[in-house]
Design a protein around this motif. Structure first.
Motif, PDB file in Angstrom:
ATOM      1  N   VAL A  30     -11.972  -0.381   7.522  1.00 40.04           N
ATOM      2  CA  VAL A  30     -11.142   0.815   7.653  1.00 40.04           C
ATOM      3  C   VAL A  30     -10.628   1.240   6.281  1.00 40.04           C
ATOM      4  O   VAL A  30     -10.485   0.420   5.372  1.00 40.04           O
ATOM      5  CB  VAL A  30      -9.933   0.556   8.592  1.00 40.04           C
ATOM      6  CG1 VAL A  30     -10.394   0.238   9.992  1.00 40.04           C
ATOM      7  CG2 VAL A  30      -9.051  -0.560   8.054  1.00 40.04           C
ATOM      8  N   PRO A  31     -10.347   2.533   6.122  1.00 40.42           N
ATOM      9  CA  PRO A  31      -9.683   2.972   4.887  1.00 40.42           C
ATOM     10  C   PRO A  31      -8.299   2.350   4.804  1.00 40.42           C
ATOM     11  O   PRO A  31      -7.641   2.137   5.826  1.00 40.42           O
ATOM     12  CB  PRO A  31      -9.591   4.493   5.046  1.00 40.42           C
ATOM     13  CG  PRO A  31     -10.541   4.843   6.138  1.00 40.42           C
ATOM     14  CD  PRO A  31     -10.606   3.649   7.040  1.00 40.42           C
ATOM     15  N   GLY A  32      -7.864   2.071   3.589  1.00 40.91           N
ATOM     16  CA  GLY A  32      -6.515   1.562   3.396  1.00 40.91           C
ATOM     17  C   GLY A  32      -5.565   2.704   3.113  1.00 40.91           C
ATOM     18  O   GLY A  32      -5.142   3.417   4.004  1.00 40.91           O
ATOM     19  N   GLY A  33      -5.267   2.901   1.852  1.00 43.86           N
ATOM     20  CA  GLY A  33      -4.368   3.979   1.479  1.00 43.86           C
ATOM     21  C   GLY A  33      -4.214   4.027  -0.026  1.00 43.86           C
ATOM     22  O   GLY A  33      -4.891   3.315  -0.771  1.00 43.86           O
ATOM     23  N   HIS A  34      -3.325   4.879  -0.473  1.00 44.22           N
ATOM     24  CA  HIS A  34      -3.076   5.072  -1.902  1.00 44.22           C
ATOM     25  C   HIS A  34      -1.681   4.557  -2.240  1.00 44.22           C
ATOM     26  O   HIS A  34      -0.720   4.807  -1.517  1.00 44.22           O
ATOM     27  CB  HIS A  34      -3.185   6.555  -2.258  1.00 44.22           C
ATOM     28  CG  HIS A  34      -4.541   7.129  -1.981  1.00 44.22           C
ATOM     29  ND1 HIS A  34      -5.548   7.147  -2.914  1.00 44.22           N
ATOM     30  CD2 HIS A  34      -5.060   7.681  -0.840  1.00 44.22           C
ATOM     31  CE1 HIS A  34      -6.625   7.702  -2.384  1.00 44.22           C
ATOM     32  NE2 HIS A  34      -6.359   8.033  -1.128  1.00 44.22           N
ATOM     33  N   THR A  40      -3.241   2.749  -7.666  1.00 49.50           N
ATOM     34  CA  THR A  40      -4.366   2.061  -7.044  1.00 49.50           C
ATOM     35  C   THR A  40      -4.586   2.570  -5.617  1.00 49.50           C
ATOM     36  O   THR A  40      -3.761   3.282  -5.055  1.00 49.50           O
ATOM     37  CB  THR A  40      -4.112   0.537  -7.000  1.00 49.50           C
ATOM     38  OG1 THR A  40      -2.886   0.275  -6.308  1.00 49.50           O
ATOM     39  CG2 THR A  40      -4.030  -0.041  -8.399  1.00 49.50           C
ATOM     40  N   PHE A  41      -5.709   2.187  -5.031  1.00 51.17           N
ATOM     41  CA  PHE A  41      -6.014   2.481  -3.634  1.00 51.17           C
ATOM     42  C   PHE A  41      -6.855   1.341  -3.094  1.00 51.17           C
ATOM     43  O   PHE A  41      -7.342   0.488  -3.858  1.00 51.17           O
ATOM     44  CB  PHE A  41      -6.733   3.823  -3.498  1.00 51.17           C
ATOM     45  CG  PHE A  41      -8.134   3.824  -4.042  1.00 51.17           C
ATOM     46  CD1 PHE A  41      -9.235   3.776  -3.196  1.00 51.17           C
ATOM     47  CD2 PHE A  41      -8.374   3.879  -5.417  1.00 51.17           C
ATOM     48  CE1 PHE A  41     -10.532   3.770  -3.690  1.00 51.17           C
ATOM     49  CE2 PHE A  41      -9.668   3.889  -5.929  1.00 51.17           C
ATOM     50  CZ  PHE A  41     -10.750   3.843  -5.065  1.00 51.17           C
ATOM     51  N   ASN A  42      -7.044   1.301  -1.761  1.00 48.11           N
ATOM     52  CA  ASN A  42      -7.786   0.168  -1.218  1.00 48.11           C
ATOM     53  C   ASN A  42      -8.585   0.526   0.026  1.00 48.11           C
ATOM     54  O   ASN A  42      -8.377   1.558   0.659  1.00 48.11           O
ATOM     55  CB  ASN A  42      -6.855  -1.016  -0.936  1.00 48.11           C
ATOM     56  CG  ASN A  42      -5.730  -0.691   0.042  1.00 48.11           C
ATOM     57  OD1 ASN A  42      -5.751   0.307   0.754  1.00 48.11           O
ATOM     58  ND2 ASN A  42      -4.735  -1.566   0.077  1.00 48.11           N
ATOM     59  N   GLU A  43      -9.518  -0.365   0.328  1.00 48.48           N
ATOM     60  CA  GLU A  43     -10.282  -0.390   1.573  1.00 48.48           C
ATOM     61  C   GLU A  43     -10.053  -1.754   2.203  1.00 48.48           C
ATOM     62  O   GLU A  43      -9.835  -2.751   1.484  1.00 48.48           O
ATOM     63  CB  GLU A  43     -11.774  -0.169   1.306  1.00 48.48           C
ATOM     64  CG  GLU A  43     -12.130   1.220   0.830  1.00 48.48           C
ATOM     65  CD  GLU A  43     -12.136   2.260   1.948  1.00 48.48           C
ATOM     66  OE1 GLU A  43     -12.425   1.877   3.091  1.00 48.48           O
ATOM     67  OE2 GLU A  43     -11.881   3.438   1.653  1.00 48.48           O
ATOM     68  N   LEU A  44     -10.118  -1.828   3.548  1.00 43.39           N
ATOM     69  CA  LEU A  44      -9.696  -3.035   4.240  1.00 43.39           C
ATOM     70  C   LEU A  44     -10.688  -3.461   5.319  1.00 43.39           C
ATOM     71  O   LEU A  44     -11.432  -2.638   5.850  1.00 43.39           O
ATOM     72  CB  LEU A  44      -8.329  -2.814   4.888  1.00 43.39           C
ATOM     73  CG  LEU A  44      -7.212  -2.276   3.982  1.00 43.39           C
ATOM     74  CD1 LEU A  44      -6.007  -1.882   4.815  1.00 43.39           C
ATOM     75  CD2 LEU A  44      -6.844  -3.290   2.920  1.00 43.39           C
TER      76      LEU A  44
END
Length: 225
Positions: A30-34, A40-44
């Motif tokens: 799922v997409p993470g957030g900013h 930074t930003f993330n994917e999970l």
């Protein structure tokens, strides 16, 4: 008892790296957030016993460079050196204030707690705190503690994979010194395995393993990272 919360992976392209893993092993990501304050930003990718993989990417280098958060500082250094891959992990606690009191009583240096938040894709806001104990000089950074406000889970239950975390392994050439740092800092039971350079500690949702000369990795039911 502490739990394994998540492993942090430095990534030039978090979405691509997340998709590469999830497609290879038929997992859901799922997409993470900013993180506006950190650049930074993330994917999970979440798993059924409340842990996850985080692919952390750089969005605003100047913002990240100015951050006083030790995780972002470590990530930026790792990113700039081109050392992509797992570089840090978090242990989950529900009593961060208790650890702060313990660190003070034992003269264990620490930084934080640092508040964090991000907006989920469904518009809800997830909040947490992070605490960074400082280990002895010359050793790899100790894992950090995280405490969630509420429960960290994806917006939809169907985005949680059925696979479960089994073990997390970290390695260092200074294995005896690192073992003592882990035991003292996190109040882990000192479990020794004679005749082996391996130490194991139970967590709420798996096992922490310390070995000699090995990178950080996690092992799940069907794959390793």
């Amino acid at each position: 008892m502490l739990a394994f919360d998540h492993i942090v992976v430095a990534s030039e392209h978090p979405l691509n790296d997340r998709r590469q893993l999830t497609e290879k092993y038929n997992l859901t990501g799922v997409p993470g957030g900013h993180h506006e304050n950190w650049g930074t930003f993330n994917e999970l990718c979440y798993f059924s016993n409340r842990n996850y993989i985080e692919w952390l990417g750089l969005q605003h280098p100047d913002t990240a460079s100015q951050s006083d958060n030790p995780l972002i500082q470590q990530f930026k250094q790792t990113f700039d050196q081109g050392n992509m891959g797992p570089f840090q992990f978090a242990l989950r606690t529900t009593d961060m204030d208790g650890y702060i009191s313990y660190f003070r009583s034992q003269n264990i240096a620490y930084t934080g707690p640092f508040p964090g938040e991000r907006m989920r894709p469904d518009g809800s806001v997830l909040k947490w705190r992070m605490l960074f104990p400082k280990g002895p000089d010359g050793l790899p950074p100790l894992p950090f503690l995280i405490e969630w406000e509420g429960v960290n889970e994806p917006s939809q239950a169907s985005d949680i994979n059925a696979e479960k975390f089994q073990s997390l392994s970290i390695g260092t050439e200074e294995i005896e010194r690192f073992k003592e740092a882990l035991v003292h800092t996190f109040q882990l039971k000192n479990m020794e395995e004679p005749f082996q350079l391996t130490y194991r500690w139970p967590l709420q949702n798996g096992e922490l393993i310390l070995t000699k000369g090995q990178h950080i990795f996690v092992q799940f039911d069907t794959f390793q990272l």
